[in-house]
Design a protein around this motif. Structure first.
Motif, short mmCIF file in Angstrom:
data_model
loop_
_atom_site.label_atom_id
_atom_site.label_comp_id
_atom_site.label_asym_id
_atom_site.label_seq_id
_atom_site.Cartn_x
_atom_site.Cartn_y
_atom_site.Cartn_z
N CYS A 155 40.06 44.27 22.47
CA CYS A 155 39.02 44.09 23.72
C CYS A 155 39.71 43.83 25.01
O CYS A 155 40.64 42.89 24.91
CB CYS A 155 37.71 43.82 23.73
SG CYS A 155 37.20 44.25 25.65
N HIS A 190 39.52 48.56 22.41
CA HIS A 190 38.74 48.76 23.27
C HIS A 190 39.42 48.58 24.92
O HIS A 190 39.61 47.50 24.92
CB HIS A 190 37.26 48.24 22.51
CG HIS A 190 37.55 48.19 21.49
ND1 HIS A 190 36.03 49.59 21.58
CD2 HIS A 190 37.65 47.58 19.88
CE1 HIS A 190 36.23 49.90 19.78
NE2 HIS A 190 36.81 48.96 19.37
N LEU A 192 37.66 47.88 28.90
CA LEU A 192 36.13 47.16 28.46
C LEU A 192 36.23 46.51 30.44
O LEU A 192 37.96 46.15 30.81
CB LEU A 192 35.24 45.79 28.17
CG LEU A 192 34.31 45.80 28.91
CD1 LEU A 192 32.64 46.79 28.32
CD2 LEU A 192 33.93 44.12 28.67
N SER A 194 33.84 45.86 33.79
CA SER A 194 32.28 45.46 34.26
C SER A 194 32.53 45.10 35.64
O SER A 194 33.45 44.56 35.96
CB SER A 194 31.88 44.05 33.34
OG SER A 194 32.44 43.15 33.31
N ARG A 224 33.85 53.86 38.42
CA ARG A 224 34.25 54.14 37.80
C ARG A 224 34.76 55.08 37.42
O ARG A 224 36.02 55.54 36.78
CB ARG A 224 32.13 55.40 37.30
CG ARG A 224 33.03 56.50 36.13
CD ARG A 224 31.75 57.53 35.55
NE ARG A 224 31.33 57.27 37.19
CZ ARG A 224 30.44 58.06 38.07
NH1 ARG A 224 29.67 57.09 37.63
NH2 ARG A 224 30.01 59.14 39.20
N ARG A 238 39.82 58.07 27.25
CA ARG A 238 37.97 57.49 27.48
C ARG A 238 37.34 57.21 26.43
O ARG A 238 36.44 56.38 26.99
CB ARG A 238 37.43 58.95 27.99
CG ARG A 238 36.31 58.42 29.25
CD ARG A 238 36.32 57.57 29.97
NE ARG A 238 35.80 57.09 30.81
CZ ARG A 238 35.08 56.15 30.84
NH1 ARG A 238 34.76 55.78 29.54
NH2 ARG A 238 33.98 55.94 31.25
N ASN A 239 37.46 58.11 25.13
CA ASN A 239 36.57 56.85 24.06
C ASN A 239 36.80 56.05 23.55
O ASN A 239 35.79 55.16 22.86
CB ASN A 239 36.47 57.48 22.99
CG ASN A 239 37.72 58.52 21.78
OD1 ASN A 239 38.80 57.69 22.31
ND2 ASN A 239 37.95 59.01 20.89
N GLN A 240 37.71 55.61 23.99
CA GLN A 240 37.87 54.57 23.79
C GLN A 240 37.99 53.01 24.57
O GLN A 240 37.58 51.98 24.85
CB GLN A 240 39.93 54.18 23.66
CG GLN A 240 40.42 54.26 22.38
CD GLN A 240 41.84 54.04 22.02
OE1 GLN A 240 42.54 53.84 23.21
NE2 GLN A 240 42.16 54.70 21.00
N GLN A 242 34.59 51.68 27.96
CA GLN A 242 34.00 51.16 28.16
C GLN A 242 33.75 50.72 29.63
O GLN A 242 34.25 49.49 29.66
CB GLN A 242 32.52 50.51 26.98
CG GLN A 242 31.43 50.63 27.29
CD GLN A 242 30.76 50.01 26.19
OE1 GLN A 242 29.41 49.02 26.17
NE2 GLN A 242 31.21 50.45 24.91
N ARG A 244 30.47 49.16 31.96
CA ARG A 244 29.55 48.11 31.66
C ARG A 244 28.92 47.57 33.31
O ARG A 244 30.28 46.92 33.93
CB ARG A 244 29.21 46.72 30.53
CG ARG A 244 29.72 47.07 29.76
CD ARG A 244 29.18 46.62 28.37
NE ARG A 244 28.60 47.14 27.15
CZ ARG A 244 29.02 46.25 26.36
NH1 ARG A 244 27.66 45.05 26.47
NH2 ARG A 244 28.06 46.82 24.97
N PHE A 255 29.88 41.86 24.78
CA PHE A 255 30.80 43.66 24.34
C PHE A 255 31.42 43.06 22.97
O PHE A 255 31.03 43.31 21.93
CB PHE A 255 31.73 44.38 25.39
CG PHE A 255 32.44 45.09 24.31
CD1 PHE A 255 31.38 46.50 24.66
CD2 PHE A 255 33.38 45.13 24.36
CE1 PHE A 255 32.80 47.12 24.16
CE2 PHE A 255 34.20 45.78 23.52
CZ PHE A 255 33.84 47.47 23.31
N GLU A 259 30.81 44.22 19.33
CA GLU A 259 31.41 45.35 18.28
C GLU A 259 32.50 44.43 18.00
O GLU A 259 32.98 45.11 16.85
CB GLU A 259 32.45 45.95 19.13
CG GLU A 259 31.28 46.36 20.32
CD GLU A 259 30.90 48.29 20.11
OE1 GLU A 259 31.55 48.88 18.86
OE2 GLU A 259 30.10 47.70 20.45
#
Length: 304
Positions: A155, A190, A192, A194, A224, A238-240, A242, A244, A255, A259
């Protein structure tokens, strides 16, 4: 980040060397050169009321020769696989200064070192080798937590709005490093980000207090959009990724646990001395709260 020359710090006080295990794994996949570095210092072999200087010198040389032989034994299995491995034994203290001197000489692409959790206020205030390397190491630093390890997921913790005054280039470095490790080593990546809106209890603007939910939505939209733009510019699916809501050190740790992340990539810069030693920065707080390996990157121009 390149993976052509690896520098591995060997801890002679430990029975196992997880940092060497990681380097071995990386070298097999990339054909990188590996150097094993062992640093030793014993004040009893520097000054003595019993032995003269020649005797102390001979004792130091004998100790270093013995340690060199141990490193050669560690290097032998890697060389048998066709890997290029060199060994280096250095006498001196403090440990992090000896390591940084060798980093300056060798200019490795990656420094690997095993780490251990330290919880005492004294150790945080004075700093130990891992904290000092985190602040001052000019090359990517891989801090290894455990011996038992399979790197299946990594990540990269990103900060597109640079809330911690982190240079924008650092996010690109983190993404590039994650993509390199993913493509070269077959690790699932991934990404991430936050963010934490100012708590309602700390707002003194009556308009914001009365319409706090609207403020939260605006904050979420801002983060975002910045996150999605960063991902699009880097070609990250985008599906990789996240997004938060929450404090970085808490959400990153959550996370990692949820995960089952094996390797966390994070950017860090040093700010000041006393304040940084007392409260640390995000990278330091994350290091204390996660049990996976941590890969710390800095910008080339970071003031460390």
């Amino acid at each position: 980040m390149q993976l052509r020359q690896l520098l591995v710090v060997i801890d002679p006080s430990q029975p196992s060397q997880p940092a060497l295990q990681r380097a071995h794994w990386l070298a097999r996949a990339t054909s990188a050169k590996v150097e094993l570095l062992l640093c030793e210092y014993n004040s009893a072999l520097v000054h003595s009321l019993i032995f003269d200087s020649d005797t102390l010198t001979s004792a130091r040389e004998a100790m270093l020769a013995s340690l060199h032989a141990e490193l050669e034994a560690m290097a032998a299995p890697l060389r048998e696989e066709g890997l290029q491995v060199s060994v280096q034994v250095r006498w001196g203290k403090p440990l992090e200064q000896v390591i940084l001197q060798r980093v300056a000489e060798l200019q490795p692409d990656l420094l690997l070192k095993s780490t251990h959790h330290h919880h005492s206020i004294k150790q945080r205030l004075l700093g130990n080798s891992c904290w000092q390397l985190l602040r001052h190491c000019p090359v990517p630093l891989w801090l290894v937590q455990h011996g038992e390890w399979q790197c299946r997921q990594l990540c990269a913790a990103l900060d597109p709005l640079h809330a911690d005054d982190k240079p924008a280039a650092l996010d690109q470095q983190l993404i590039a490093a994650a993509q390199l490790l993913s493509d070269t080593l077959g690790i699932q990546p991934h990404y991430l980000h936050s963010y934490a809106p100012v708590p309602q209890s700390l707002l003194f603007d009556s308009a914001l207090v009365n319409d706090y939910e609207h403020y939260r939505q605006l904050c979420a939209t801002q983060h975002r959009e910045a996150f999605e733009q960063l991902l699009a510019d880097a070609g990250v699916p985008r599906n990789q990724a996240q997004l938060r809501e929450g404090f970085a050190e808490e959400e990153i740790a959550r996370f990692v646990h949820e995960e089952k992340i094996d390797l966390l990539l994070i950017g860090a810069i040093a700010r000041g001395h006393l304040a940084n030693a007392l409260i640390g920065n995000t990278a330091e707080r994350v290091l204390e709260s996660v049990e996976c390996d941590l890969l710390i990157l800095k910008t080339a121009t970071a003031n460390v």
